[in-house]
Structures are given as structure tokens and as C-alpha cells.
Design a protein around this motif. Structure first.
Motif: not given
Length: 365
Positions: A184, A188, A202, A207, A264, A267, A273, A276, A324
Motif C-alpha cells: 500500500r 500510494s 491482500t 489494514q 488509509n 487512499y 483502494n 485492492f 477495498s
């Protein structure tokens, strides 16, 4: 061995201060430098300055063979691995309790062993043509010093991927546990986008962190402290700590993790996200875990209000609070089993999880 002069360290700090994550996060660099031996400290400084790659990290290409006793000769430096038109899968392992910052620089044999410790079953499934994966894909495997920060590891992973792959490649990353967080960071917006990475799967990645890396949780659970204290004495381990910030997060007293919060939030702001897919292990009963370690971890979490987990990572954390692109629960798989690592290679849980991951990759353009 080079001797880093004081002014080089000052330049490094100035470079760090320009990095887009919030400045207060970067107190971790000071901790890393203080915990390194002189040799490792110089190597890490050179890596962070972009002068040399981090010697504790490496990407290997895998050459399928015929024996389940995987030979180190099957793991080839990615720079020498023959490029093909196949799509690429990159396995990224999770936290390794066997290494510390103060350890000598990891040689290739140790790097390969670190990969096997997490992914040997998955590598064998690939080698033996499970779901024809070895026909359609090339397999790469990435290793790193997990006691270092996920921020420095993620930036190095980004640089490594850029050096090996081009924008015409199609790369699919399969990351277990801490490897998902490193990935991540690597993908990013602040680190630098990698357009050739089409999808990240993942596997049981924390997370939103794990209570077992949180000091308050460990202090309140004496037996848990025996299980988790090895995590919080390294920078990388501390950055796995639980955070109360996150979609649908159950609240844990005193829990916070600024690194994961900023990552986070980034994202969410930039829509990252959508690349993912989150797989989460769910133990229906704690005794369905394969080892006493995860059975105990599951029980401690259940008694603390985390009724669904893989024995280390609570369900909502592994699912990224349902933020995600897709979330998939895997029944009765503990944290190691979520890396295909069942006691028996041919266990259906291992084989079926591998097939499910390959299916998800194939369904993505």
C-alpha cells in the motif's frame, strides 16, 4: 565501506522533510538509525538517499522445477530473470520474527528462506500447475527486512518494481499480512504511482492493524504480552499496531496508529483502494487453527470482543472496513494458512485458496 559524513545525514533529513506524508510520522527514521549496527546504518542511509538499493530487500524470479524440495537455484535475481510476454505475479511475505535491525545484512540464502517460510506451499502449487498458473504467469517473489518501517520498505519496493517492470507489463501483487501494508505504501499517491500494477490481492493484511502489536492491549492481557511483545520492540512491528480510525472499526482502548491512519486516508482521497481485493481468514472456532499459537491468539481476541479473526488480525482490519474493491472471507484459515501455508501441502484449504486467488487475478483486466 563508505563512511557517511555528518552533512550527508543532514541532507537526508532535509529530503525526508519534503516527503508528502505528515512530517510527524518520520520520527521513525531516528529510531531506525539508533537501532542499526554501524554497517547496517550506512547501508540504510545510502539506500534512503537513493545511492544504493537496500541490501536487505530483493526481488527474485522463480524457475519452476520438478521437486517439492525447492532449490535455492530456482530463485533468480529478478534483474537476470528472462522477461517474457506473460503476466506477472509478485508474492510479498509478511512479518518475520527471526530478524532484527541489528542483524547482519541478509544474504541471498536467508532471503530465499524467508520467502519459503511464508510461501513454500504456494510456490509448489504454482510449480505443479495448479489452475495452469505457471502457463499464464511468471512468478516473482519479494523479500525485505520487516523490522524496518513499512514506509521505508514500501518506498524501496516501489523503486524495485520500477526498475524491473515497464508500463507495458501486467503485474499482480499477492501480499500476505505486513506485505499488504508495504505494498500500500509502494502504490500510494505520495510514493509514486505504478500503472503496470493492475491488482493487489491482500491475504490477512492488518489494514487497520492488530491488537497484538498494541502496547495497551498487551499490557492488559499478560499472556498476550508473551505472544506479541516481540512485535513492539521494532519499528516495523510498532507500525502494525491497531488503530481505532477506520470504517466499521471496533474501538480498542488507547489504540492509535498514525502511520496507517495517514496511509488509509490518502487512499480514500485518491481512490487507490479500487486496485485492492482483501482476503480475510475467519476461524469459526478457535480450535480450527492449525497451531496452538493461533488457537491462543483467536481465544484472546474473542475474549476481547473481536469475535471474528484469523488468530492475529481481526476481520474488519483484514477487510479494510469493506473499503477495498472486493472482500472475501476464507473459512477456518488461520493467519499462516492465509498464505497457503497449511501443515500438509495438498490440504484442500491451501489448494482452494490458491485457486481462488488465481481466479480473482484472471478476472481482472
Amino acid at each position: 565501506m563508505f563512511r557517511i559524513k555528518r552533512f550527508s545525514f543532514i541532507i537526508l533529513i532535509l529530503l525526508i522533510s519534503t516527503f508528502s506524508f505528515e512530517t510527524c510520522i518520520y520520527a521513525f527514521y531516528k529510531k531506525e538509525f539508533e537501532s542499526e549496527t554501524a554497517e547496517n546504518k550506512e547501508a540504510l542511509l545510502l539506500a534512503l538517499l537513493g545511492i544504493l538499493p537496500n541490501p536487505n530487500q530483493k526481488l527474485f524470479g522463480f524457475i519452476p522445477g520438478y521437486s517439492r524440495n525447492l532449490s535455492n537455484s530456482q530463485f533468480l535475481n529478478a534483474e537476470w530473470f528472462p522477461k517474457s510476454t506473460k503476466k506477472k505475479i509478485v508474492f510479498v511475505h509478511g512479518w518475520n520474527p527471526a530478524e532484527r535491525d541489528s542483524d547482519p545484512i541478509t544474504n541471498d540464502d536467508k532471503k530465499i528462506q524467508n520467502i519459503k517460510n511464508t510461501f513454500s506451499n504456494g510456490i509448489i502449487h504454482f510449480q505443479e500447475g495448479r489452475d495452469s498458473a505457471n502457463i499464464d504467469f511468471d512468478l516473482y517473489l519479494y523479500t525485505y527486512r520487516t523490522s524496518n518501517s513499512i514506509l521505508s520498505n514500501g518506498r524501496q519496493f516501489n523503486s524495485t518494481l520500477r526498475a524491473i517492470f515497464s508500463n507495458t507489463d501486467s503485474v499482480y501483487i499477492v501480499a500476505h499480512s505486513m506485505g499488504g501494508l508495504v505494498t500500500r505504501v509502494a502504490l500510494s499517491k505520495e510514493t509514486g504511482e505504478l500503472p503496470f500494477v493492475r491488482l493487489v490481492v491482500t491475504l490477512a493484511s492488518p489494514q487497520y492493524g492488530s491488537p497484538f502489536a498494541s502496547k495497551n492491549f498487551l499490557e492488559a492481557n499478560p499472556f498476550a504480552n508473551e505472544l506479541g511483545s516481540y512485535l513492539v520492540d521494532t519499528q516495523g512491528g510498532q507500525e502494525l499496531s491497531y488503530t481505532n480510525v477506520g470504517n466499521l472499526q471496533p474501538v480498542l482502548f488507547g489504540a492509535n496508529n498514525l502511520v496507517l491512519d495517514v496511509l488509509n486516508d490518502s487512499y480514500i482521497k485518491f481512490g487507490g483502494n479500487s486496485k485492492f481485493i482483501s482476503f480475510a481468514g475467519v476461524l469459526s472456532q478457535c480450535n480450527t487453527a492449525e497451531t496452538f499459537y493461533y488457537q491462543t491468539g483467536c481465544t484472546i481476541l474473542a475474549n476481547s470482543g473481536f469475535t471474528q479473526s484469523d488468530g492475529i488480525v481481526p476481520l474488519n482490519s483484514a477487510r479494510l472496513g469493506n473499503l477495498s474493491m472486493k472482500q472475501i472471507n476464507v473459512s477456518d484459515c488461520d493467519h499462516s494458512m492465509m498464505a497457503f501455508q497449511t501443515n500438509q501441502i495438498d490440504d484442500l484449504k491451501s489448494l482452494n485458496l490458491f485457486s481462488q486467488v488465481i481466479t480473482e487475478i484472471r478476472s481482472f483486466p
